[in-house]
Enzyme design. Sequence first.
Site, short mmCIF file in Angstrom:
data_model
loop_
_atom_site.label_atom_id
_atom_site.label_comp_id
_atom_site.label_asym_id
_atom_site.label_seq_id
_atom_site.Cartn_x
_atom_site.Cartn_y
_atom_site.Cartn_z
N HIS A 158 0.70 -1.23 -0.48
CA HIS A 158 0.32 0.15 0.23
C HIS A 158 0.56 1.21 -0.13
O HIS A 158 0.57 2.76 -0.59
CB HIS A 158 -1.02 0.11 1.52
CG HIS A 158 -1.64 -1.01 1.22
ND1 HIS A 158 -2.92 -1.28 -0.14
CD2 HIS A 158 -2.54 -2.36 1.90
CE1 HIS A 158 -3.78 -2.00 0.65
NE2 HIS A 158 -3.30 -3.08 1.49
N ASP A 194 -2.35 -10.69 -2.66
CA ASP A 194 -3.42 -10.09 -1.15
C ASP A 194 -5.04 -9.48 -1.51
O ASP A 194 -4.97 -9.47 -2.55
CB ASP A 194 -2.00 -8.76 -0.92
CG ASP A 194 -2.93 -9.13 0.22
OD1 ASP A 194 -1.94 -8.72 1.82
OD2 ASP A 194 -4.08 -7.52 0.46
N HIS A 196 -6.62 -6.92 -0.93
CA HIS A 196 -6.32 -5.49 -1.29
C HIS A 196 -5.60 -4.85 -2.34
O HIS A 196 -4.62 -5.49 -2.70
CB HIS A 196 -6.15 -4.98 0.32
CG HIS A 196 -6.64 -5.46 1.54
ND1 HIS A 196 -5.79 -6.03 2.56
CD2 HIS A 196 -7.93 -4.96 2.59
CE1 HIS A 196 -6.78 -6.53 3.27
NE2 HIS A 196 -7.93 -5.54 3.06
N ASP A 283 -4.99 -13.31 3.31
CA ASP A 283 -6.20 -12.62 4.11
C ASP A 283 -7.10 -12.75 2.71
O ASP A 283 -8.19 -12.65 2.88
CB ASP A 283 -6.14 -10.61 4.11
CG ASP A 283 -5.36 -10.34 3.38
OD1 ASP A 283 -4.64 -10.94 1.97
OD2 ASP A 283 -5.12 -9.21 3.16
C1 SP5 Z 1 -0.73 -5.24 3.93
C2 SP5 Z 1 -2.40 -4.98 3.74
O1 SP5 Z 1 -3.37 -6.12 3.83
N1 SP5 Z 1 -3.27 -3.97 4.41
C3 SP5 Z 1 -4.84 -4.17 4.74
C4 SP5 Z 1 -5.27 -2.43 5.18
C5 SP5 Z 1 -6.50 -2.37 5.56
N2 SP5 Z 1 -6.46 -1.58 6.69
C6 SP5 Z 1 -8.38 -2.15 6.76
C7 SP5 Z 1 -9.55 -2.53 6.64
C8 SP5 Z 1 -10.71 -2.41 6.94
C9 SP5 Z 1 -11.82 -3.26 6.97
N3 SP5 Z 1 -12.52 -2.60 6.73
C10 SP5 Z 1 -13.33 -2.51 5.75
C11 SP5 Z 1 -14.58 -2.73 5.35
C12 SP5 Z 1 -15.13 -2.49 3.85
N4 SP5 Z 1 -16.80 -3.09 3.50
ZN ZN Z 2 -4.20 -7.32 2.67
#
Ligand code: SP5
Ligand code: ZN
Length: 342
Positions: A158, A194, A196, A283
């Site tokens: 990120h 990942d 995300h 994840d």
């Molecule tokens: C490296 C990595 O996996 N970073 C992830 C960071 C995520 N942080 C924010 C998580 C928010 C989770 N909930 C979001 C709900 C959307 N509907």
């Molecule tokens: Zn992630």
Amino acid sequence: MLTVYSPAHQRHNPSLELLDGKYVSPVESPQRVSEILQAIATTQLGPTLEAQNLGLEAILRIHDADYVEFLSTAWSEWVVSHGTYDALPLSATTRSFRSDRRPRCIEGKLSYYSFDAGTPLTAGTWDAAIASAHVALTAQAHLEQGSVFALCRPPGHHATQNLYGGYCFLNNAAIAAQALRDRGAERVAILDIDYHHGNGTQSIFYDRSDVLFLSIHADPADDYPFFSGYADEGGIAQGDGFNHNYPLPLGTQWHLYQDALHTALHRIRQFGPDALVISLGVDTFEGDPIAKFCLHTDDYRAIGALIASLSRPVLFVMEGGYAMEAIGQNVVALLRGYQDHA
Ligand code: SP5
Ligand code: ZN
């Protein structure tokens, strides 16, 4: 397979994390690495090696000097005003109105150099972040002897040239990919699996055709990082056609996931990279506490086997994955699946 790691990751150990409006025990915790190391030992995946300190040069090929300077001094500035509780930025408006002005105060600088309030900065954050980048670089230096697993923590995908967030400070995968280029690889592909979107890596290579970036992740309309990761982000200028996003719906299971993976692997084959960097997040696991895909441990074995079918040297770089009871077995399943088919 060789695993590179650094015990310095333990120095990044925040006390609380702001997650969807609640202060919770950080999901991005030192235990993640100890679980993975333990699984590597019990399954005899291969030797482990401590990272070397390789200096700042390769890091400054990716990150702005003022950003690196900020990260290395932020804690000591913070402590002067606030003492030793974790530092969090207040606003994450990231360089909108008057983005030409860099605040003088530490609270303003935290906001200037970040894009979320979910990434605490602590006493040992810089030491851990730089060690994590050195894990990736040390692993890169061993790639000629075969594929390597860089057990990075904190994660990196990120982080942009000049912004931290999403638990990431330095973009380990991007730093390693650039080091590969600087040491003679003409084309490098980065496949980010990942859960995300790898917004930082995308942003770093968005205008380049020598580093192909592909990311399979949750639809940004439904999940973090919300403002990038759509399928129509194809790159700009020289990089047009060298960025590929595969957003998938919440609840995605293997049958849907594998279609995206096959499409991505097909593009990588066509690109013909000298080396491959995998931003490895687990994840996507069904039991992950902050994510909503439904992959199983056996699916990671299949992902590893499919990556092996590319017949290229692979640098696996650890990113996310927060299901403590399964993170070790999932990472090992993927690396074994790779190794058994390489
Ligand atoms: C490296 C990595 O996996 N970073 C992830 C960071 C995520 N942080 C924010 C998580 C928010 C989770 N909930 C979001 C709900 C959307 N509907
Ligand atoms: Zn992630």
